[in-house]
Design an enzyme around this catalytic site. Sequence first.
Site, PDB file in Angstrom:
ATOM      1  N   LYS A  14      62.262  70.184  61.299  1.00  0.00           N
ATOM      2  CA  LYS A  14      62.412  69.323  62.486  1.00  0.00           C
ATOM      3  C   LYS A  14      61.467  68.137  62.363  1.00  0.00           C
ATOM      4  CE  LYS A  14      58.282  70.446  64.543  1.00  0.00           C
ATOM      5  NZ  LYS A  14      57.139  69.537  64.499  1.00  0.00           N
ATOM      6  N   ASP A  54      56.813  76.520  68.288  1.00  0.00           N
ATOM      7  CA  ASP A  54      58.015  75.761  67.905  1.00  0.00           C
ATOM      8  C   ASP A  54      59.227  76.657  67.626  1.00  0.00           C
ATOM      9  OD1 ASP A  54      56.603  73.427  68.070  1.00  0.00           O
ATOM     10  OD2 ASP A  54      56.385  73.131  65.904  1.00  0.00           O
TER      11      ASP A  54
HETATM   12  O1  C5P Z   1      51.927  78.190  68.680  1.00  0.00           O
HETATM   13  P1  C5P Z   1      51.378  77.844  67.327  1.00  0.00           P
HETATM   14  O2  C5P Z   1      50.881  79.058  66.591  1.00  0.00           O
HETATM   15  O3  C5P Z   1      52.300  77.019  66.516  1.00  0.00           O
HETATM   16  O4  C5P Z   1      50.113  76.921  67.586  1.00  0.00           O
HETATM   17  C1  C5P Z   1      49.087  76.715  66.649  1.00  0.00           C
HETATM   18  C2  C5P Z   1      47.845  76.279  67.392  1.00  0.00           C
HETATM   19  O5  C5P Z   1      48.059  74.973  67.955  1.00  0.00           O
HETATM   20  C3  C5P Z   1      47.503  77.164  68.586  1.00  0.00           C
HETATM   21  O6  C5P Z   1      46.646  78.210  68.200  1.00  0.00           O
HETATM   22  C4  C5P Z   1      46.810  76.217  69.522  1.00  0.00           C
HETATM   23  O7  C5P Z   1      45.449  76.085  69.140  1.00  0.00           O
HETATM   24  C5  C5P Z   1      47.472  74.893  69.251  1.00  0.00           C
HETATM   25  N1  C5P Z   1      48.533  74.575  70.239  1.00  0.00           N
HETATM   26  C6  C5P Z   1      48.158  74.094  71.481  1.00  0.00           C
HETATM   27  N2  C5P Z   1      49.126  73.784  72.393  1.00  0.00           N
HETATM   28  C7  C5P Z   1      50.439  73.938  72.118  1.00  0.00           C
HETATM   29  C8  C5P Z   1      50.839  74.437  70.850  1.00  0.00           C
HETATM   30  C9  C5P Z   1      49.848  74.742  69.935  1.00  0.00           C
HETATM   31  O8  C5P Z   1      46.972  73.928  71.766  1.00  0.00           O
HETATM   32  N3  C5P Z   1      51.345  73.601  73.029  1.00  0.00           N
END
Ligand code: C5P
Length: 303
Positions: free
Chosen positions: A13, A137
């Site tokens: 994406k 995502d």
């Molecule tokens: O959800 P994901 O594992 O992809 O996110 C990786 C990191 O990015 C999370 O641990 C968080 O620190 C940060 N994040 C965030 N806010 C979001 C998505 C991700 O702070 N909406």
Amino acid sequence: MPENTFALPSFAKINLLLRVSGKRADGFHELCTVFQTVSLRDYLTFGENKKIVLTCDDAKIPAGDENLIVKAAKLLQTEFGVTEGAKIHLEKKIPAPGGLGGGSSNAATALIGIVRLWELKIEFLDLCELGKSIGSDVPFFFYGGTAIGTGRGTEITQTEDFQAENILIVTPNVDVSTKDAFARMNAPDLTNKTSKSILKICRYEAESLYLRQSNLKNDFEATVFELYPETARVKKKLLDCGAEYALLSGSGASVFAIFDSDLKRREVFDELQNERAWRVFAVETISRQDYQNQLNFGEILHS
Ligand code: C5P
């Protein structure tokens, strides 16, 4: 391919718009983004096996429990009390990390593939919930096409497909940590009032993308360009070469650019071959219908 072995694509994406409105009480950030699937893809092959075993053609990709594909498989095993395993092979093309959702896309494709392999019955919204627990995502990859993501990025609203055929994605040799990029933004603590007004503005911006592509924006750019100047150089180079638009995707390090003709894109593709440390991909957008057909969602996504 032996019986009961099948392959599914796992698309990348880009984010046509990404606005971060503040920091939530749970440590995540509230955002509003426009996701768009593009033709750059990995492939996952699924086969029967006693245990869950992942192999990958790229030795740099960890294939153990930390891999989101393995996490997805184990989650389904636990949720459904399944004792069998799966043999999964990942053919990696999407740079990781790269801001292109490669790991999340792999997790979504793995959930879809394993549900099919084990012949599980699951409601679409339950699949999204499982996806959400793996990464912010992931739920988007059960929709594909063009969609607005709000909240942590997990609340998905489908919108009219955005179409662009002449896109280049350029990934410099820089690993951006999404977690660090969010932390460095120093976003304000969220109040409901500010969050709601930013959300309103973002929805307006998302919907007017069709009227003005110049609305393309990514709130990570200032932070990431400062921390990793090579990402800023990629964007500048693409614009200097004649791209109509260029924008960091997600938290980077990939930058995508839209050109007004295939000829122009080819010229720039050739010119960028001098940049030995950059990976360059010529892609186009993938519509939701095309995405869902290629993933062969079948009954699980229509229940
Ligand atoms: O959800 P994901 O594992 O992809 O996110 C990786 C990191 O990015 C999370 O641990 C968080 O620190 C940060 N994040 C965030 N806010 C979001 C998505 C991700 O702070 N909406």
